[in-house]
Design a protein around this motif. Structure first.
Motif, PDB file in Angstrom:
ATOM      1  N   SER A 198      -1.240 -45.246 -83.291  1.00 41.23           N
ATOM      2  CA  SER A 198       0.045 -45.937 -83.252  1.00 41.23           C
ATOM      3  C   SER A 198       1.109 -45.005 -82.672  1.00 41.23           C
ATOM      4  N   VAL A 257      -7.390 -46.435 -84.054  1.00 41.79           N
ATOM      5  CA  VAL A 257      -7.173 -46.114 -85.472  1.00 41.79           C
ATOM      6  C   VAL A 257      -5.665 -45.995 -85.697  1.00 41.79           C
ATOM      7  N   LYS A 258      -5.287 -45.868 -86.974  1.00 44.91           N
ATOM      8  CA  LYS A 258      -3.868 -45.803 -87.313  1.00 44.91           C
ATOM      9  C   LYS A 258      -3.160 -44.668 -86.577  1.00 44.91           C
ATOM     10  N   ASN A 305      -7.176 -52.624 -86.001  1.00 48.34           N
ATOM     11  CA  ASN A 305      -7.941 -51.397 -86.187  1.00 48.34           C
ATOM     12  C   ASN A 305      -9.371 -51.585 -85.666  1.00 48.34           C
ATOM     13  N   HIS A 364       1.479 -50.716 -82.657  1.00 47.55           N
ATOM     14  CA  HIS A 364       1.116 -50.596 -84.072  1.00 47.55           C
ATOM     15  C   HIS A 364      -0.367 -50.921 -84.213  1.00 47.55           C
ATOM     16  N   VAL A 365      -1.119 -50.033 -84.836  1.00 47.29           N
ATOM     17  CA  VAL A 365      -2.524 -50.316 -85.141  1.00 47.29           C
ATOM     18  C   VAL A 365      -2.582 -50.744 -86.609  1.00 47.29           C
ATOM     19  N   VAL A 366      -2.997 -51.983 -86.844  1.00 42.38           N
ATOM     20  CA  VAL A 366      -3.000 -52.558 -88.199  1.00 42.38           C
ATOM     21  C   VAL A 366      -4.419 -52.889 -88.618  1.00 42.38           C
ATOM     22  N   ASN A 367      -4.625 -53.001 -89.952  1.00 44.34           N
ATOM     23  CA  ASN A 367      -5.934 -53.355 -90.484  1.00 44.34           C
ATOM     24  C   ASN A 367      -6.213 -54.839 -90.298  1.00 44.34           C
ATOM     25  N   TYR A 413       0.898 -55.378 -81.621  1.00 45.39           N
ATOM     26  CA  TYR A 413       0.076 -55.052 -82.779  1.00 45.39           C
ATOM     27  C   TYR A 413      -1.385 -55.123 -82.363  1.00 45.39           C
TER      28      TYR A 413
END
Length: 291
Positions: free
Chosen positions: A226, A222-223, A163, A244-247, A160
Motif C-alpha cells: 500500500s 500484500v499490505k 490482498n 490500498h491493499v485490503v483483505n 483498493y
C-alpha cells in the motif's frame, strides 16, 4: 497621330515585358530562408544546413537552436531575434540582459548554437544565425514552444486492491517533439526496485510518436504494498495514485488469479462495508427483541 499611337504601343509593350517587381520581391523574401554562399573545398563561409530549421521546445525546459558554420575563419557569428531585431549574441559574448540566452560553442568546433534555458512561451518566433561575410549570410530558425507534457495514470486517484491479487497501474505520457525520456516508478519516496528480494515487480514500456505508455505490475499484493505510487517521466510532470491493499471476505487473503483487483475510487468500498455492518447490527437487535 498614327506615329503617336505607334509610340504608345511601343511604351506599353516595353512596360508589360518588364519582370514584375512585386513578384520578384515575394520571390526574394521566400528565398531569404535558403541564402548561403560558399561551398565545400572553398574559402567562403557556408552553413552546414541551408533549409529553414523548425525546432519545438517545451516550456520551462532547455533548448538549442542549431547553427553550424564551415570555413568561418576570423568572421563573427551572431544571433538576432527577428521579432524585434535584437542582437542576442556575437561570437561567444551575450548582448542581452536576459541571462537565459547564451551560445553553445565547443572549442574548435563549427557549432554556434543558441541556448535558451528555460524556454518561455514568449520565446516563440524566428531567430537568425548570421555570419559577417560580405555579403552577409544568415540562417533562420523557427522556434515553437508547447505546454509542459504531463503524465496520467488511468483510473481513479485512489484504488483498493484485494490482498493477494496483482496491482496493475498504467501511466500514459503524451509526447511532443521530445521523447518523454525514462519513466521511473516510486512508492511513496522510494524508487521501485525490479530486482528486489520481494520479486513480482515488473514494468512494460510501449512507445509511439504521440505517447509513451508505462505499465507497472506487482503480483501477490500484500499490505506492505500500500502507498502513494508515482509515475515520474524524465521530461514530463509526474502523476500519482493512492493504492490500498485490503483483505478479502472473512479477513482471508484472496489469491491473485482467483479475483480481479477491486478498483473503487474514494471511500465507496468503506462506505458499503459500513452499510452492511449497520444492517447486520439491526438484524441482531431485532432478533434479540423478538425473543
Amino acid at each position: 497621330m498614327s506615329s503617336h499611337l505607334a509610340l504608345l504601343h511601343f511604351i506599353l509593350y516595353f512596360v508589360c515585358s518588364l519582370p514584375s517587381t512585386r513578384g520578384r520581391q515575394v520571390e526574394d523574401t521566400s528565398d531569404q530562408h535558403q541564402i548561403t554562399w560558399g561551398r565545400p573545398n572553398s574559402n567562403m563561409a557556408y552553413f552546414a544546413d541551408t533549409t529553414l530549421v523548425n525546432i519545438t521546445a517545451v516550456v520551462g525546459q532547455q533548448t538549442r537552436l542549431p547553427c553550424r558554420v564551415h570555413n568561418l575563419d576570423k568572421r563573427d557569428v551572431s544571433w538576432i531575434r527577428q521579432r524585434d531585431l535584437h542582437i542576442l549574441t556575437v561570437g561567444i559574448l551575450t548582448y542581452t540582459s536576459d541571462d537565459r540566452f547564451q551560445v553553445y560553442h565547443p572549442e574548435n568546433s563549427d557549432e554556434w548554437h543558441l541556448e535558451i534555458n528555460p524556454v518561455t512561451f514568449r520565446d516563440s518566433g524566428i531567430y537568425e544565425c548570421q555570419v559577417s561575410t560580405s555579403p552577409k549570410i544568415f540562417l533562420p530558425v523557427r522556434l515553437s514552444v508547447e505546454a509542459v507534457q504531463q503524465a496520467k495514470i488511468q483510473g481513479p486517484k485512489e484504488i483498493y486492491i484485494q490482498n493477494g491479487s496483482t496491482i496493475k497501474l498504467t501511466c500514459i505520457v503524451s509526447t511532443h517533439s521530445e521523447n518523454s525520456g525514462t519513466v521511473i516508478w516510486y512508492r511513496d519516496t522510494t524508487e521501485l526496485d525490479y530486482d528486489s528480494p520481494r520479486g513480482g515487480v515488473s514494468v512494460e514500456i510501449e512507445k509511439t510518436p504521440s505517447k509513451t505508455t508505462s505499465k507497472l505490475f506487482l503480483t501477490r499484493a500484500v499490505k506492505g504494498d500500500s502507498g502513494n505510487y508515482t509515475c515520474a517521466p524524465e521530461f514530463a510532470e509526474a502523476a500519482f495514485v493512492l493504492v490500498h491493499v485490503v483483505n478479502g471476505p472473512s479477513g482471508l487473503p484472496i489469491s491473485g488469479e482467483e479475483s480481479a483487483a477491486v478498483h473503487t475510487a474514494g471511500c465507496s468500498t468503506v462506505r458499503s462495508e459500513v452499510q452492511v455492518l449497520v444492517i447486520v447490527l439491526l438484524v441482531l437487535m431485532l432478533s434479540q427483541t423478538t425473543r
